[in-house]
Scaffold this motif. Structure first.
Motif, mmCIF file in Angstrom:
data_model
loop_
_atom_site.group_PDB
_atom_site.id
_atom_site.type_symbol
_atom_site.label_atom_id
_atom_site.label_comp_id
_atom_site.label_asym_id
_atom_site.label_seq_id
_atom_site.Cartn_x
_atom_site.Cartn_y
_atom_site.Cartn_z
ATOM 1 N N ASP A 240 5.936 -7.344 1.344
ATOM 2 C CA ASP A 240 6.772 -8.385 1.002
ATOM 3 C C ASP A 240 6.073 -9.633 0.217
ATOM 4 O O ASP A 240 6.870 -10.777 0.078
ATOM 5 N N LEU A 241 5.033 -9.388 -0.103
ATOM 6 C CA LEU A 241 4.084 -10.328 -0.943
ATOM 7 C C LEU A 241 4.768 -11.157 -1.835
ATOM 8 O O LEU A 241 4.931 -12.382 -1.775
ATOM 9 N N LEU B 81 3.932 3.706 4.788
ATOM 10 C CA LEU B 81 4.109 2.678 3.798
ATOM 11 C C LEU B 81 2.975 2.156 3.492
ATOM 12 O O LEU B 81 2.596 1.684 2.111
ATOM 13 N N LEU B 82 1.830 2.029 4.390
ATOM 14 C CA LEU B 82 0.522 1.501 4.199
ATOM 15 C C LEU B 82 -0.095 2.272 3.066
ATOM 16 O O LEU B 82 -0.720 1.986 2.017
ATOM 17 N N SER B 83 0.097 3.717 2.953
ATOM 18 C CA SER B 83 -0.516 4.573 1.921
ATOM 19 C C SER B 83 0.246 4.287 0.727
ATOM 20 O O SER B 83 -0.500 4.581 -0.228
ATOM 21 N N ARG B 84 1.340 4.035 0.700
ATOM 22 C CA ARG B 84 2.207 3.762 -0.374
ATOM 23 C C ARG B 84 1.570 2.581 -1.344
ATOM 24 O O ARG B 84 1.640 2.279 -2.095
ATOM 25 N N LEU B 85 1.636 1.783 -0.437
ATOM 26 C CA LEU B 85 1.012 0.253 -0.776
ATOM 27 C C LEU B 85 -0.494 0.341 -1.249
ATOM 28 O O LEU B 85 -0.661 -0.198 -2.268
ATOM 29 N N CYS C 199 -7.938 -1.916 4.664
ATOM 30 C CA CYS C 199 -9.073 -1.807 5.645
ATOM 31 C C CYS C 199 -9.120 -2.447 7.045
ATOM 32 O O CYS C 199 -9.047 -1.752 8.138
ATOM 33 N N ASP C 200 -8.548 -3.581 6.880
ATOM 34 C CA ASP C 200 -8.264 -4.292 8.211
ATOM 35 C C ASP C 200 -7.270 -3.641 8.925
ATOM 36 O O ASP C 200 -7.120 -3.673 10.368
ATOM 37 N N ILE C 201 -5.964 -3.300 8.214
ATOM 38 C CA ILE C 201 -4.956 -2.784 8.962
ATOM 39 C C ILE C 201 -5.280 -1.348 9.731
ATOM 40 O O ILE C 201 -4.839 -1.101 10.725
ATOM 41 N N ARG C 202 -5.985 -0.729 8.931
ATOM 42 C CA ARG C 202 -6.375 0.766 9.164
ATOM 43 C C ARG C 202 -7.113 0.492 10.537
ATOM 44 O O ARG C 202 -7.032 1.384 11.566
ATOM 45 N N LYS D 36 1.112 -7.212 9.315
ATOM 46 C CA LYS D 36 0.312 -7.183 8.324
ATOM 47 C C LYS D 36 0.746 -6.403 7.150
ATOM 48 O O LYS D 36 0.773 -6.550 5.807
ATOM 49 N N ILE D 37 1.380 -5.191 7.606
ATOM 50 C CA ILE D 37 1.813 -4.341 6.347
ATOM 51 C C ILE D 37 3.134 -5.011 5.829
ATOM 52 O O ILE D 37 3.299 -4.795 4.655
#
Length: 283
Positions: free
Chosen positions: A183-184, A244-248, A210-213, A177-178
């Motif tokens: 890559d959206l 990476l998630l935090s940067r996104l 939130c879902d990824i976390r 998911k990340i």
């Protein structure tokens, strides 16, 4: 000591798989440094097989002017055959087959993976059920195969194995998911794929994060049960993806369709250094 021709081919195949991993993934190449030599070879064998399948559907096949679906179907048949035979003429599949047999990979995992790859050939809008099925085949089964690699030859209680598998599925889902979020823009523009809405609203992005976390949190109990070396390697990969998630999350939704957010190389390397320090201390 002399080696048989088959042993020579085994070694050649292992080098081929290592070459694929080194060429395509700096993150996983770094993380595998924390594994034992055997674990590292098995992870390389797994990665190389799935990477080649990805390349078939992600543009190389189309650039070559081949029937992508026919090639993917043939590659799936060859991968399954390699799991059942001591020899494959394809070095990557030969190496994968050795790992699959030694670690007890289930054919259902491989079939699910290829089912998800086929969904990428002719992208269409996904229902929630389609999305979950895709994530299972493209990522969660990879986690299941990694667990099989990490517990090979280790006595594990059934309930602990199930906990590790559940964790691996959630962690694999989080990583995938990340990747989707990172890559959206490229997925939509170059490949015509929309795993998440494009354009992306701030509210939708917040729900995705939130879902990824929640996946990352749910993965922790099983991660703690892994043998020490794999636990540190997986934790290093998790740390890179978490950053990476935090940067996104810190990037406004609109620019995500125009640029690819990355974790700098030194930050990735530091995650591995932290893991290696744990190895040195016997933690």
């Amino acid at each position: 000591m002399s080696h048989s021709r088959l042993e020579f081919f085994d070694a050649l195949a292992a080098r081929a798989s290592a070459g694929v991993l080194g060429a395509y993934s700096s993150s996983f190449s770094l993380a595998t440094a924390l594994l034992s030599r055997r674990e590292r070879a098995d992870i390389r064998a797994l990665y190389a097989m799935v990477r080649i399948a990805d390349e078939i559907v992600d543009g190389v096949g189309a650039e070559a002017g081949v029937d992508v679906l026919a090639f993917l179907d043939a590659y799936e048949r060859a991968a399954l055959a390699a799991m059942r035979s001591r020899f494959s003429p394809d070095p990557v599949l030969h190496s994968f087959g050795r790992t699959a047999r030694a670690c007890g990979f289930e054919e259902e995992w491989v079939r699910a993976f290829f089912t998800s790859m086929r969904a990428d050939i002719a992208p269409r809008p996904m229902s929630e059920e389609d999305f979950q099925r895709y994530v299972y085949g493209s990522a969660e089964v990879i986690g299941l195969m990694c667990v099989a690699i990490f517990v090979r030859g280790v006595e594990v209680e059934p309930h602990e194995r199930e906990a590790m598998r559940a964790s691996a599925r959630r962690l694999g889902a989080a990583f995938q998911k990340i990747n989707f979020l990172r890559d959206l823009g490229e997925d939509a523009a170059r490949l015509g794929r929309r795993y998440y809405p494009v354009p992306l609203s701030e509210g939708a992005k917040a729900r995705i994060v939130c879902d990824i976390r929640s996946d990352l949190v749910a993965a922790e109990p099983g991660l703690a049960l892994l043998p020490p070396r794999p636990r540190r390697a997986v934790a290093a990969a998790r740390d890179v993806y978490a950053e990476l998630l935090s940067r996104l999350e810190a990037t406004p939704a609109a620019p995500l369709t125009r640029r690819r957010v990355r974790v700098p190389g030194p930050r990735k390397a530091w995650a591995v250094v932290r893991g290696s320090l744990g190895t040195a201390r016997g933690a």
